[in-house]
Scaffold this motif. Structure first.
Motif, PDB file in Angstrom:
ATOM      1  N   LEU A  86      -8.465 -52.354  44.770  1.00 12.32           N
ATOM      2  CA  LEU A  86      -7.777 -53.508  44.209  1.00 12.32           C
ATOM      3  C   LEU A  86      -8.768 -54.599  43.798  1.00 12.32           C
ATOM      4  O   LEU A  86      -8.626 -55.214  42.743  1.00 12.32           O
ATOM      5  N   ASP A  87      -9.777 -54.860  44.644  1.00 16.88           N
ATOM      6  CA  ASP A  87     -10.800 -55.862  44.309  1.00 16.88           C
ATOM      7  C   ASP A  87     -11.592 -55.450  43.075  1.00 16.88           C
ATOM      8  O   ASP A  87     -11.877 -56.268  42.204  1.00 16.88           O
ATOM      9  N   ILE A  88     -11.961 -54.186  43.009  1.00 16.79           N
ATOM     10  CA  ILE A  88     -12.742 -53.683  41.871  1.00 16.79           C
ATOM     11  C   ILE A  88     -11.922 -53.817  40.590  1.00 16.79           C
ATOM     12  O   ILE A  88     -12.416 -54.330  39.575  1.00 16.79           O
ATOM     13  N   GLN A  89     -10.676 -53.392  40.631  1.00 17.86           N
ATOM     14  CA  GLN A  89      -9.824 -53.475  39.444  1.00 17.86           C
ATOM     15  C   GLN A  89      -9.640 -54.922  38.992  1.00 17.86           C
ATOM     16  O   GLN A  89      -9.703 -55.222  37.800  1.00 17.86           O
ATOM     17  N   GLN A  90      -9.429 -55.821  39.957  1.00 16.30           N
ATOM     18  CA  GLN A  90      -9.241 -57.228  39.621  1.00 16.30           C
ATOM     19  C   GLN A  90     -10.493 -57.809  38.973  1.00 16.30           C
ATOM     20  O   GLN A  90     -10.416 -58.491  37.959  1.00 16.30           O
ATOM     21  N   TRP A  91     -11.643 -57.520  39.552  1.00 15.84           N
ATOM     22  CA  TRP A  91     -12.892 -58.072  39.016  1.00 15.84           C
ATOM     23  C   TRP A  91     -13.191 -57.497  37.627  1.00 15.84           C
ATOM     24  O   TRP A  91     -13.681 -58.186  36.751  1.00 15.84           O
ATOM     25  N   LEU A  92     -12.882 -56.222  37.414  1.00 14.55           N
ATOM     26  CA  LEU A  92     -13.092 -55.621  36.097  1.00 14.55           C
ATOM     27  C   LEU A  92     -12.188 -56.269  35.047  1.00 14.55           C
ATOM     28  O   LEU A  92     -12.600 -56.457  33.900  1.00 14.55           O
ATOM     29  N   ARG A  93     -10.967 -56.628  35.439  1.00 15.06           N
ATOM     30  CA  ARG A  93     -10.060 -57.297  34.500  1.00 15.06           C
ATOM     31  C   ARG A  93     -10.518 -58.725  34.205  1.00 15.06           C
ATOM     32  O   ARG A  93     -10.407 -59.196  33.076  1.00 15.06           O
ATOM     33  N   LEU A  94     -11.004 -59.424  35.231  1.00  6.65           N
ATOM     34  CA  LEU A  94     -11.392 -60.827  35.061  1.00  6.65           C
ATOM     35  C   LEU A  94     -12.733 -61.003  34.365  1.00  6.65           C
ATOM     36  O   LEU A  94     -12.971 -62.021  33.722  1.00  6.65           O
ATOM     37  N   ASP A  95     -13.628 -60.064  34.524  1.00  8.99           N
ATOM     38  CA  ASP A  95     -14.987 -60.181  33.981  1.00  8.99           C
ATOM     39  C   ASP A  95     -15.318 -58.898  33.213  1.00  8.99           C
ATOM     40  O   ASP A  95     -16.049 -58.038  33.692  1.00  8.99           O
TER      41      ASP A  95
END
Length: 112
Positions: free
Chosen positions: A59-68
């Motif tokens: 979930l953290d990886i997916q979120q960071w990939l979407r944000l940056d």
């Protein structure tokens, strides 16, 4: 500059990124940013550090990939305690003694 975001398991890995990798990579025009795995949110506070299953860092990886979207994303977890539900876990080399130290598991530069 190139940016690499690190999703890390705990404070030790976070410190390693900040104190060891950041200066080394910065000299090569690469910015490295660590973030502890998010475990849960309660009462407005976020609890971070440690992993019990793959869903937490995913979930953290997916979120960071979407944000940056212009940065690379990688992980840094202690290998011997890696939960068995990680993708391709069976392919990791098995060792009779715990492997202590830092292990970069997989570099993520695209969506998971």
């Amino acid at each position: 500059m190139t940016r690499v975001n690190f999703v890390v398991e705990g404070q030790t890995e976070e410190g390693f990124v900040k104190q060891v990798l950041y200066p080394y990579l910065f000299m090569r025009n690469i910015i490295s940013t660590p973030r502890l795995v998010r475990l849960k949110s309660s009462g407005g506070s976020i609890v971070r550090g440690g992993i019990r299953n793959y869903e937490q860092p995913k979930l953290d990886i997916q979120q960071w990939l979407r944000l940056d979207t212009y940065a690379y994303c990688t992980t840094m977890f202690v290998f011997y305690a890696l939960p068995k539900d990680f993708p391709e876990w069976i392919r990791f080399p098995q060792h009779p003694h715990p492997i202590i130290g830092f292990n970069i598991w997989r570099i993520h530069s695209a969506q998971i």
